[in-house]
Design a protein around this motif. Structure first.
Motif, PDB file in Angstrom:
ATOM      1  N   GLU A 135      29.461  38.825  44.351  1.00 39.35           N
ATOM      2  CA  GLU A 135      28.043  38.616  44.074  1.00 39.35           C
ATOM      3  C   GLU A 135      27.844  37.569  42.985  1.00 39.35           C
ATOM      4  OE1 GLU A 135      25.384  39.895  45.764  1.00 39.35           O
ATOM      5  OE2 GLU A 135      27.029  40.470  47.090  1.00 39.35           O
ATOM      6  N   PHE A 136      28.594  37.679  41.901  1.00 45.12           N
ATOM      7  CA  PHE A 136      28.459  36.700  40.819  1.00 45.12           C
ATOM      8  C   PHE A 136      28.949  35.321  41.255  1.00 45.12           C
ATOM      9  CE2 PHE A 136      27.546  40.243  38.090  1.00 45.12           C
ATOM     10  CZ  PHE A 136      26.822  39.692  37.038  1.00 45.12           C
ATOM     11  N   GLY A 137      29.869  35.283  42.213  1.00 46.71           N
ATOM     12  CA  GLY A 137      30.340  34.013  42.729  1.00 46.71           C
ATOM     13  C   GLY A 137      29.261  33.229  43.451  1.00 46.71           C
ATOM     14  N   LYS A 138      28.224  33.916  43.898  1.00 47.43           N
ATOM     15  CA  LYS A 138      27.120  33.256  44.598  1.00 47.43           C
ATOM     16  C   LYS A 138      26.212  32.486  43.643  1.00 47.43           C
ATOM     17  CE  LYS A 138      26.910  36.889  48.151  1.00 47.43           C
ATOM     18  NZ  LYS A 138      26.087  38.000  48.716  1.00 47.43           N
ATOM     19  N   VAL A 139      26.218  32.847  42.374  1.00 47.13           N
ATOM     20  CA  VAL A 139      25.270  32.240  41.431  1.00 47.13           C
ATOM     21  C   VAL A 139      25.949  31.534  40.263  1.00 47.13           C
ATOM     22  CG1 VAL A 139      23.446  33.868  42.031  1.00 47.13           C
ATOM     23  CG2 VAL A 139      24.994  34.415  40.140  1.00 47.13           C
ATOM     24  N   THR A 140      27.273  31.498  40.240  1.00 43.21           N
ATOM     25  CA  THR A 140      27.996  30.809  39.172  1.00 43.21           C
ATOM     26  C   THR A 140      29.074  29.923  39.777  1.00 43.21           C
ATOM     27  OG1 THR A 140      29.567  32.644  38.907  1.00 43.21           O
ATOM     28  CG2 THR A 140      27.608  32.667  37.503  1.00 43.21           C
ATOM     29  N   SER A 141      29.581  28.997  38.971  1.00 42.03           N
ATOM     30  CA  SER A 141      30.606  28.065  39.441  1.00 42.03           C
ATOM     31  C   SER A 141      31.964  28.732  39.572  1.00 42.03           C
ATOM     32  CB  SER A 141      30.707  26.872  38.478  1.00 42.03           C
ATOM     33  OG  SER A 141      29.479  26.189  38.369  1.00 42.03           O
ATOM     34  N   ASN A 142      32.318  29.562  38.605  1.00 42.89           N
ATOM     35  CA  ASN A 142      33.600  30.259  38.599  1.00 42.89           C
ATOM     36  C   ASN A 142      33.403  31.657  38.039  1.00 42.89           C
ATOM     37  OD1 ASN A 142      35.584  27.903  39.214  1.00 42.89           O
ATOM     38  ND2 ASN A 142      34.338  27.127  37.520  1.00 42.89           N
ATOM     39  N   VAL A 143      34.201  32.602  38.521  1.00 46.18           N
ATOM     40  CA  VAL A 143      34.155  33.975  38.025  1.00 46.18           C
ATOM     41  C   VAL A 143      35.543  34.375  37.546  1.00 46.18           C
ATOM     42  CG1 VAL A 143      33.661  36.378  38.560  1.00 46.18           C
ATOM     43  CG2 VAL A 143      32.323  34.576  39.653  1.00 46.18           C
ATOM     44  N   TYR A 144      35.623  34.783  36.275  1.00 50.67           N
ATOM     45  CA  TYR A 144      36.875  35.240  35.700  1.00 50.67           C
ATOM     46  C   TYR A 144      36.695  36.693  35.276  1.00 50.67           C
ATOM     47  CZ  TYR A 144      37.378  30.165  35.295  1.00 50.67           C
ATOM     48  OH  TYR A 144      37.411  28.817  35.556  1.00 50.67           O
ATOM     49  N   THR A 145      37.676  37.535  35.562  1.00 49.36           N
ATOM     50  CA  THR A 145      37.541  38.954  35.239  1.00 49.36           C
ATOM     51  C   THR A 145      38.790  39.474  34.540  1.00 49.36           C
ATOM     52  OG1 THR A 145      38.455  39.702  37.364  1.00 49.36           O
ATOM     53  CG2 THR A 145      36.072  39.347  37.261  1.00 49.36           C
ATOM     54  N   THR A 146      38.592  40.542  33.770  1.00 49.30           N
ATOM     55  CA  THR A 146      39.713  41.267  33.178  1.00 49.30           C
ATOM     56  C   THR A 146      39.441  42.759  33.312  1.00 49.30           C
ATOM     57  OG1 THR A 146      38.716  41.317  30.964  1.00 49.30           O
ATOM     58  CG2 THR A 146      40.189  39.464  31.471  1.00 49.30           C
ATOM     59  N   SER A 147      40.496  43.541  33.190  1.00 48.87           N
ATOM     60  CA  SER A 147      40.359  45.000  33.186  1.00 48.87           C
ATOM     61  C   SER A 147      41.541  45.593  32.441  1.00 48.87           C
ATOM     62  CB  SER A 147      40.307  45.551  34.626  1.00 48.87           C
ATOM     63  OG  SER A 147      41.468  45.180  35.340  1.00 48.87           O
ATOM     64  N   GLY A 148      41.430  46.871  32.142  1.00 48.25           N
ATOM     65  CA  GLY A 148      42.514  47.537  31.430  1.00 48.25           C
ATOM     66  C   GLY A 148      42.632  47.067  29.995  1.00 48.25           C
ATOM     67  N   ASP A 149      43.864  46.759  29.571  1.00 49.07           N
ATOM     68  CA  ASP A 149      44.119  46.400  28.176  1.00 49.07           C
ATOM     69  C   ASP A 149      43.750  44.953  27.841  1.00 49.07           C
ATOM     70  OD1 ASP A 149      45.097  48.935  27.645  1.00 49.07           O
ATOM     71  OD2 ASP A 149      47.167  48.393  28.152  1.00 49.07           O
ATOM     72  N   THR A 150      43.522  44.133  28.861  1.00 52.12           N
ATOM     73  CA  THR A 150      43.161  42.738  28.610  1.00 52.12           C
ATOM     74  C   THR A 150      41.655  42.625  28.425  1.00 52.12           C
ATOM     75  OG1 THR A 150      45.002  41.972  29.987  1.00 52.12           O
ATOM     76  CG2 THR A 150      43.281  40.374  29.457  1.00 52.12           C
ATOM     77  N   LEU A 151      41.238  42.118  27.273  1.00 50.59           N
ATOM     78  CA  LEU A 151      39.821  41.975  26.979  1.00 50.59           C
ATOM     79  C   LEU A 151      39.307  40.651  27.517  1.00 50.59           C
ATOM     80  CD1 LEU A 151      39.810  43.210  23.266  1.00 50.59           C
ATOM     81  CD2 LEU A 151      39.410  44.549  25.338  1.00 50.59           C
ATOM     82  N   ILE A 152      38.038  40.607  27.844  1.00 47.71           N
ATOM     83  CA  ILE A 152      37.466  39.380  28.383  1.00 47.71           C
ATOM     84  C   ILE A 152      37.519  38.253  27.346  1.00 47.71           C
ATOM     85  CG2 ILE A 152      35.048  39.763  27.743  1.00 47.71           C
ATOM     86  CD1 ILE A 152      36.429  38.403  31.110  1.00 47.71           C
ATOM     87  N   THR A 153      37.452  38.589  26.067  1.00 50.02           N
ATOM     88  CA  THR A 153      37.538  37.571  25.021  1.00 50.02           C
ATOM     89  C   THR A 153      38.939  36.969  24.928  1.00 50.02           C
ATOM     90  OG1 THR A 153      37.860  39.385  23.440  1.00 50.02           O
ATOM     91  CG2 THR A 153      35.647  38.458  23.615  1.00 50.02           C
ATOM     92  N   ASP A 154      39.943  37.653  25.499  1.00 52.40           N
ATOM     93  CA  ASP A 154      41.314  37.145  25.467  1.00 52.40           C
ATOM     94  C   ASP A 154      41.500  35.911  26.347  1.00 52.40           C
ATOM     95  OD1 ASP A 154      42.017  39.231  23.789  1.00 52.40           O
ATOM     96  OD2 ASP A 154      42.812  40.491  25.397  1.00 52.40           O
TER      97      ASP A 154
END
Length: 229
Positions: free
Chosen positions: A134-153
């Protein structure tokens, strides 16, 4: 006012997608006060706008208590009361933009992606990524993290002219630290607890460099250089 539910479904990570029929206008980052009950719970629930379409408005919400539990059980055609839109949302910016969301903080960022060009989305989750397509439809690129990896990393703030962020306070504090001393400006949407939604009760008071402000009325979006977290 009372409206009718069009859709209400679980999408993962404890979050639900709710769509309500009607004609709506609002700014990206604003919210509505929702309730689907009479006397209990006492307070309506503040929910950020996810998207506005011709036939209705949609929200993402997380099941966290009695109020959202009632909302999660609503079916198509059920009534729901909504007041809004409230608050000051994200300001439109130009340049290279990163949308950074943590958990339910991804909710208001979809509408931002629809209204601001040249955006990348950075979405952080506890267990597994959701709504990437869904986010790929409205943005150029989508990057995700989960678990112990924080999005700020995985975010290099200096690649962007602006960061527009919503999520838990520790994430927002980290982003403020990361942008300090750079040319990158940041807008943050705070997730303070709210009661009235119109600035009367002072429950959602936050600190800024120009004194205390009401998150629901003066925010929930503030420029990073103004807010104290």
């Amino acid at each position: 006012m009372e409206y009718r539910v069009l859709e209400n479904e679980y999408v993962g990570e404890g979050m639900y997608y709710l769509k309500v029929g009607g004609e709506f206008e609002a700014k990206m980052g604003q919210f509505y006060m929702l309730r689907a009950w009479d006397k209990f719970p006492l307070l309506s629930r503040p929910i950020s706008i996810y998207r506005i379409e011709e036939d209705g408005i949609s929200f993402l919400y997380k099941l966290v208590g009695a109020g959202t539990n009632i909302i999660s059980n609503l079916k198509k055609g059920d009534p729901i009361k909504m007041e809004g839109p409230y608050g000051n949302g994200f300001e439109k910016v130009e340049g290279k933009v990163a949308l950074v969301g943590g958990g339910i903080g991804i909710a208001p960022l979809y509408m931002v992606g629809e209204n601001i060009e040249n955006c990348d989305a950075y979405l952080g989750f506890r267990e597994r990524p959701i709504l990437e397509e869904e986010f790929g439809k409205v943005t150029s690129n989508v990057y995700t993290t989960s678990g112990d990896t924080l999005i700020t990393d995985i975010l290099n703030v200096e690649k962007y002219d602006y960061i527009l962020a919503c999520g838990p306070t520790p994430m927002l504090k980290k982003l403020l630290e990361m942008t300090e001393g750079t040319k990158t400006r940041i807008q943050v949407s705070l997730e303070n607890h709210m009661a009235c939604g119109v600035g009367a009760c002072l429950v959602c008071t936050c600190k800024t460099h120009s004194g205390n402000k009401k998150t629901c009325k003066d925010g929930p979006v503030f420029w990073g250089e103004d807010v104290i977290l």
